[in-house]
Scaffold this motif. Structure first.
Motif, PDB file in Angstrom:
ATOM      1  N   CYS A   1      32.724  -6.116   1.126  1.00 61.93           N
ATOM      2  CA  CYS A   1      33.338  -5.973   2.452  1.00 61.93           C
ATOM      3  C   CYS A   1      34.639  -5.182   2.364  1.00 61.93           C
ATOM      4  CB  CYS A   1      33.601  -7.347   3.061  1.00 61.93           C
ATOM      5  SG  CYS A   1      32.106  -8.225   3.559  1.00 61.93           S
ATOM      6  N   VAL A   2      35.434  -5.403   1.310  1.00 68.27           N
ATOM      7  CA  VAL A   2      36.661  -4.639   1.117  1.00 68.27           C
ATOM      8  C   VAL A   2      36.319  -3.192   0.780  1.00 68.27           C
ATOM      9  CG1 VAL A   2      38.718  -4.375  -0.330  1.00 68.27           C
ATOM     10  CG2 VAL A   2      38.021  -6.647   0.455  1.00 68.27           C
ATOM     11  N   ALA A   3      35.329  -2.996  -0.096  1.00 69.01           N
ATOM     12  CA  ALA A   3      34.924  -1.647  -0.480  1.00 69.01           C
ATOM     13  C   ALA A   3      34.466  -0.842   0.738  1.00 69.01           C
ATOM     14  CB  ALA A   3      33.809  -1.727  -1.526  1.00 69.01           C
ATOM     15  N   GLU A   4      33.673  -1.452   1.593  1.00 67.59           N
ATOM     16  CA  GLU A   4      33.186  -0.764   2.783  1.00 67.59           C
ATOM     17  C   GLU A   4      34.347  -0.263   3.635  1.00 67.59           C
ATOM     18  OE1 GLU A   4      30.303  -1.718   6.616  1.00 67.59           O
ATOM     19  OE2 GLU A   4      31.525  -3.308   5.731  1.00 67.59           O
ATOM     20  N   ARG A   5      35.388  -1.092   3.762  1.00 68.94           N
ATOM     21  CA  ARG A   5      36.545  -0.704   4.572  1.00 68.94           C
ATOM     22  C   ARG A   5      37.323   0.454   3.945  1.00 68.94           C
ATOM     23  NH1 ARG A   5      35.137  -5.594   6.057  1.00 68.94           N
ATOM     24  NH2 ARG A   5      35.910  -6.525   8.006  1.00 68.94           N
ATOM     25  N   LEU A   6      37.134   0.657   2.645  1.00 70.58           N
ATOM     26  CA  LEU A   6      37.852   1.718   1.936  1.00 70.58           C
ATOM     27  C   LEU A   6      36.952   2.919   1.649  1.00 70.58           C
ATOM     28  CD1 LEU A   6      39.889  -0.535  -0.507  1.00 70.58           C
ATOM     29  CD2 LEU A   6      40.754   0.742   1.461  1.00 70.58           C
ATOM     30  N   GLY A   7      35.796   2.972   2.305  1.00 73.52           N
ATOM     31  CA  GLY A   7      34.919   4.128   2.177  1.00 73.52           C
ATOM     32  C   GLY A   7      34.048   4.164   0.948  1.00 73.52           C
ATOM     33  N   VAL A   8      33.983   3.046   0.213  1.00 67.40           N
ATOM     34  CA  VAL A   8      33.120   2.962  -0.968  1.00 67.40           C
ATOM     35  C   VAL A   8      31.801   2.313  -0.557  1.00 67.40           C
ATOM     36  CG1 VAL A   8      32.864   2.029  -3.296  1.00 67.40           C
ATOM     37  CG2 VAL A   8      35.113   2.773  -2.493  1.00 67.40           C
ATOM     38  N   LYS A   9      30.692   2.967  -0.866  1.00 61.80           N
ATOM     39  CA  LYS A   9      29.375   2.470  -0.460  1.00 61.80           C
ATOM     40  C   LYS A   9      28.897   1.411  -1.451  1.00 61.80           C
ATOM     41  CE  LYS A   9      26.528   5.765   0.865  1.00 61.80           C
ATOM     42  NZ  LYS A   9      25.794   7.076   0.839  1.00 61.80           N
ATOM     43  N   ALA A  10      29.221   0.161  -1.159  1.00 62.10           N
ATOM     44  CA  ALA A  10      28.868  -0.947  -2.051  1.00 62.10           C
ATOM     45  C   ALA A  10      28.216  -2.059  -1.245  1.00 62.10           C
ATOM     46  CB  ALA A  10      30.122  -1.468  -2.759  1.00 62.10           C
ATOM     47  N   TRP A  11      27.137  -2.634  -1.816  1.00 63.52           N
ATOM     48  CA  TRP A  11      26.426  -3.726  -1.156  1.00 63.52           C
ATOM     49  C   TRP A  11      25.966  -4.743  -2.210  1.00 63.52           C
ATOM     50  CZ3 TRP A  11      24.824   1.442  -0.407  1.00 63.52           C
ATOM     51  CH2 TRP A  11      25.205   2.011   0.819  1.00 63.52           C
ATOM     52  N   PRO A  12      25.821  -5.994  -1.836  1.00 62.34           N
ATOM     53  CA  PRO A  12      25.165  -6.950  -2.745  1.00 62.34           C
ATOM     54  C   PRO A  12      23.723  -6.528  -2.972  1.00 62.34           C
ATOM     55  CG  PRO A  12      26.336  -8.080  -0.967  1.00 62.34           C
ATOM     56  CD  PRO A  12      26.298  -6.637  -0.598  1.00 62.34           C
ATOM     57  N   CYS A  13      23.234  -6.740  -4.188  1.00 64.07           N
ATOM     58  CA  CYS A  13      21.832  -6.444  -4.462  1.00 64.07           C
ATOM     59  C   CYS A  13      21.097  -7.729  -4.810  1.00 64.07           C
ATOM     60  CB  CYS A  13      21.696  -5.411  -5.582  1.00 64.07           C
ATOM     61  SG  CYS A  13      22.205  -5.994  -7.212  1.00 64.07           S
ATOM     62  N   ASN A  14      19.780  -7.622  -4.956  1.00 68.34           N
ATOM     63  CA  ASN A  14      18.930  -8.811  -5.116  1.00 68.34           C
ATOM     64  C   ASN A  14      18.785  -9.256  -6.565  1.00 68.34           C
ATOM     65  OD1 ASN A  14      18.070  -9.450  -2.419  1.00 68.34           O
ATOM     66  ND2 ASN A  14      16.960  -7.502  -2.424  1.00 68.34           N
ATOM     67  N   PHE A  15      19.740  -8.947  -7.406  1.00 69.65           N
ATOM     68  CA  PHE A  15      19.614  -9.298  -8.822  1.00 69.65           C
ATOM     69  C   PHE A  15      19.507 -10.816  -8.961  1.00 69.65           C
ATOM     70  CE2 PHE A  15      20.775  -9.691 -13.276  1.00 69.65           C
ATOM     71  CZ  PHE A  15      20.147  -8.581 -13.826  1.00 69.65           C
ATOM     72  N   PRO A  16      18.519 -11.292  -9.740  1.00 72.38           N
ATOM     73  CA  PRO A  16      18.338 -12.751  -9.885  1.00 72.38           C
ATOM     74  C   PRO A  16      19.475 -13.389 -10.668  1.00 72.38           C
ATOM     75  CG  PRO A  16      16.853 -11.558 -11.349  1.00 72.38           C
ATOM     76  CD  PRO A  16      17.514 -10.527 -10.484  1.00 72.38           C
ATOM     77  N   GLY A  17      19.683 -14.661 -10.435  1.00 67.83           N
ATOM     78  CA  GLY A  17      20.783 -15.366 -11.095  1.00 67.83           C
ATOM     79  C   GLY A  17      22.095 -15.034 -10.428  1.00 67.83           C
ATOM     80  N   LYS A  18      23.015 -14.463 -11.190  1.00 69.58           N
ATOM     81  CA  LYS A  18      24.312 -14.082 -10.619  1.00 69.58           C
ATOM     82  C   LYS A  18      24.174 -12.762  -9.871  1.00 69.58           C
ATOM     83  CE  LYS A  18      27.165 -16.563 -13.955  1.00 69.58           C
ATOM     84  NZ  LYS A  18      28.152 -16.465 -15.056  1.00 69.58           N
ATOM     85  N   ILE A  19      24.502 -12.801  -8.619  1.00 69.12           N
ATOM     86  CA  ILE A  19      24.333 -11.641  -7.761  1.00 69.12           C
ATOM     87  C   ILE A  19      25.297 -10.537  -8.177  1.00 69.12           C
ATOM     88  CG2 ILE A  19      25.984 -12.432  -6.023  1.00 69.12           C
ATOM     89  CD1 ILE A  19      24.000 -11.448  -3.907  1.00 69.12           C
ATOM     90  N   HIS A  20      24.854  -9.274  -8.080  1.00 68.31           N
ATOM     91  CA  HIS A  20      25.662  -8.117  -8.442  1.00 68.31           C
ATOM     92  C   HIS A  20      25.902  -7.247  -7.205  1.00 68.31           C
ATOM     93  CE1 HIS A  20      24.639  -9.412 -12.458  1.00 68.31           C
ATOM     94  NE2 HIS A  20      25.251  -8.377 -13.035  1.00 68.31           N
ATOM     95  N   ALA A  21      26.796  -6.265  -7.370  1.00 67.70           N
ATOM     96  CA  ALA A  21      27.021  -5.259  -6.335  1.00 67.70           C
ATOM     97  C   ALA A  21      26.451  -3.935  -6.809  1.00 67.70           C
ATOM     98  CB  ALA A  21      28.516  -5.116  -6.047  1.00 67.70           C
ATOM     99  N   VAL A  22      25.754  -3.227  -5.920  1.00 67.33           N
ATOM    100  CA  VAL A  22      25.253  -1.896  -6.226  1.00 67.33           C
ATOM    101  C   VAL A  22      26.145  -0.889  -5.507  1.00 67.33           C
ATOM    102  CG1 VAL A  22      23.558  -2.061  -4.331  1.00 67.33           C
ATOM    103  CG2 VAL A  22      23.279  -0.323  -6.104  1.00 67.33           C
ATOM    104  N   ILE A  23      26.552   0.167  -6.218  1.00 62.84           N
ATOM    105  CA  ILE A  23      27.530   1.121  -5.688  1.00 62.84           C
ATOM    106  C   ILE A  23      26.922   2.515  -5.749  1.00 62.84           C
ATOM    107  CG2 ILE A  23      29.863   2.052  -5.957  1.00 62.84           C
ATOM    108  CD1 ILE A  23      30.225  -0.693  -7.682  1.00 62.84           C
ATOM    109  N   GLU A  24      26.919   3.211  -4.616  1.00 65.12           N
ATOM    110  CA  GLU A  24      26.349   4.547  -4.517  1.00 65.12           C
ATOM    111  C   GLU A  24      27.437   5.605  -4.466  1.00 65.12           C
ATOM    112  OE1 GLU A  24      23.745   5.094  -1.264  1.00 65.12           O
ATOM    113  OE2 GLU A  24      22.355   3.512  -1.844  1.00 65.12           O
TER     114      GLU A  24
END
Length: 589
Positions: free
Chosen positions: A271-294
């Motif tokens: 959510c902070v990254a989105e506000r700063l123009g960084v394309k980052a979202w949670p991904c469906n990684f099993p176990g501990k969730i990760h962020a994917v960054i484009e």
């Protein structure tokens, strides 16, 4: 020297005079002349009065939420007039609700459905009714009950909108959990959550003088480092099970401990990254969730969905644990170690952006799992926690259940569980106000005529009971031996708990099973003595024999005062009794 009249002043000064008046006084003042009338209709004046009078507005088809921008097209005077009319309508319904026990639930539902957030300012005012109000306890209690229902209603509405679209923003979807359990507190809104994240994004950017020169990967690392330095991501293994860490607003708003589980850590980062123009979202990684960054340029992941490939420039992070950048190969190597994740399709699904709906579902499962496998955190033992998690689970799984046999089974389990809970609490006289939620959202979800008929029957019984007046119990020869009155507070002779009398029977009217299990016949005066309906400090309702009651001549506790508004108008300090608000049932007490 010639005298100066008001109308000799320039428009700017007269406008400033209007600023010191209330809206009603200004409207009257504006009737003095055509010039005054024209100045009194200035949009900036009515925008100011709208902002001073109301904080909450419900977005409607015929009236969007007012925009306080200087160039807003909002018709401010009309908006003010509409809100005044709505407030008067609300007060009429609310005062009727206070005056009789009959149709209380129906009136609560009318307020929530017809007014929604247009009623919230008035509810907050009633919640803070002055101490000298004749029915101060009733006003505060019932406004609190309606506010809690309104918050739950808005949360379920938010989730319900997500069934067919990836809406709303992630922070609002997760913030709905906080909204659901917020109770009658008036200081939390999803807007508060947005403001917290806006402030965080501004702080991140301001802390780095080279921010604008960084590429998207360097910015992602900088964001993660800032959040970690300020203890906004991660938590210790000893505190991992704390329920509060599963609610994003309770994480961000805590004054000292802002620890969070992986879900909330990644959500805050993204959510902070989105506000700063960084394309980052949670991904469906099993176990501990990760962020994917484009990358900000080039192909997006969604452009390569057809062939299950990842575009160049995509990286991953686990902000919960560290600030490291992870490559595609690293992520695939981890997936290769897990069963069921060794096909291109399954790995692509784990490495790409997760739908907001899936994240809410995951958070609901986290909450339920924490309740099942960990000792409750202090202050978080309320059944409302599981209740809100189940609401999130049934609404988020509704659309996808037909596509997956496993999810369909789980959806049906969650649905049966929430219906069973509701029916059980209804039998205890609790959660009746949530009938609106079950009628509007759960009933359409149920498959099978039998299940729908069962819930429909319960809801119909609630409405009939709400519409029917309680039987009148007067003081007469038959009840002459009833010693105590509605409103008196007492201490239980044997168990020591304190409560207030909310009703009575000249003899025990409980069922035979209860009489036997409570060993009523072993009491010196048995079942033929007077019995009293009691509201206790711990919120329980009890049925107590007269010989076990010792009336107190002392002030009630704060908790009992808060609960008393359901049955009483106010506390009579002189006589040390509550003033009854259930005269329609016990007219002589």
């Amino acid at each position: 020297m010639a005298s100066t009249t008001l109308l000799d002043l320039p428009d700017e000064l007269i406008h400033n005079i209007f600023l010191h008046l209330s809206a009603s006084a200004a409207a009257n003042f504006g009737q003095g002349s055509k010039r005054l009338y024209k100045i009194s209709n200035t949009a900036s004046l009515w925008r100011r009065w709208c902002r001073e009078e109301w904080r909450y507005w419900e977005e409607r088809e015929d009236r969007p939420i007012p925009d306080y921008n200087l160039h807003s097209t909002t018709q401010w005077k009309q908006a003010y007039a509409d809100k005044v009319i709505q407030d008067k309508r609300f007060l009429t319904i609310f005062n009727d609700l206070l005056s009789t026990q009959q149709n209380r639930m129906a009136r609560m539902h009318d307020i929530v459905e017809d007014f929604s957030y247009d009623a919230k300012d008035m509810l907050v005012r009633q919640l803070h009714a002055p101490h000298d109000a004749d029915d101060v306890l009733a006003r505060r209690y019932w406004s609190g009950v309606i506010l809690e229902l309104l918050h739950r209603y808005k949360a379920v509405q938010t989730w319900n909108k997500m069934q067919y679209q990836d809406y709303p923003p992630l922070e609002e979807a997760l913030g709905a959990f906080d909204l659901f359990i917020q109770g009658s507190s008036s200081d939390f809104e999803l807007e508060v959550l947005r403001e917290e994240l806006d402030d965080l994004a501004h702080a991140v950017e301001s802390s780095d003088p080279d921010w604008r020169d960084k590429d998207y990967i360097a910015k992602a690392v900088a964001i993660s480092k800032y959040l970690r330095e300020h203890n906004l991501v991660g938590c210790s293994p000893e505190t991992f099970s704390h329920m509060r860490y599963r609610f994003i607003c309770h994480v961000l708003k805590h004054p000292t401990d802002k620890s969070s589980i992986p879900m909330q850590s990644v959500a805050i980062f993204c959510c902070v990254a989105e506000r700063l123009g960084v394309k980052a979202w949670p991904c469906n990684f099993p176990g501990k969730i990760h962020a994917v960054i484009e990358s900000s340029y080039g192909l997006s992941i969604k452009d390569t969905r057809a062939n299950h490939t990842i575009p160049d420039g995509v990286v991953w992070m686990n902000p919960f644990e560290n600030d490291e950048i992870l490559t595609e190969q690293t992520m695939r190597d981890m997936l290769d170690q897990m069963p069921h994740y060794n096909t291109p399709e399954s790995q692509y699904s784990c490495l790409t952006r997760a739908h907001t709906r899936a994240l809410v579902l995951r958070n609901g499962v986290n909450i339920i799992g924490s309740m099942q496998f960990h000792r409750p955190s202090p202050g978080w033992e309320t059944p409302n926690i599981a209740f809100c998690a189940l609401w999130g689970l049934i609404t988020m799984s509704q659309v996808d259940a037909p596509k997956s046999r496993e999810l369909a089974v789980r959806h049906q389990h969650w649905l049966n569980q929430i219906v069973n809970w509701f029916e059980g609490y209804v039998q205890d006289g609790l959660w009746l106000d949530d009938a609106l939620l079950f009628e509007k959202f759960v009933l359409p979800m149920l498959d099978g005529a039998e299940a729908k008929a069962r819930l429909a029957s319960v809801l119909q019984q609630i409405r009939v009971a709400d519409a029917n007046a309680n039987p009148v119990t007067p003081r007469d020869e038959r009840t002459s031996l009833v010693k105590h009155k509605v409103g008196q507070i007492f201490r239980h002779v044997r168990y020591g708990y304190v409560g207030a009398v909310i009703g009575w029977d000249p003899s025990c009217q409980a069922g035979e099973f209860w009489i036997q299990s409570m060993r009523v016949e072993d009491l010196p005066h048995g079942r033929e003595q007077s019995f009293y309906h009691i509201i206790c400090e711990d919120e329980s309702l009890r049925y107590v024999a007269e010989e076990n009651i010792v009336v107190l001549q002392e002030d009630p506790s704060e908790n009992l005062l808060k609960l008393a508004g359901r049955y009483f108008k106010r506390w009579d300090q002189e006589n040390k009794v509550f003033i009854s608000n259930i005269k329609d049932e016990y007219p002589d007490d």
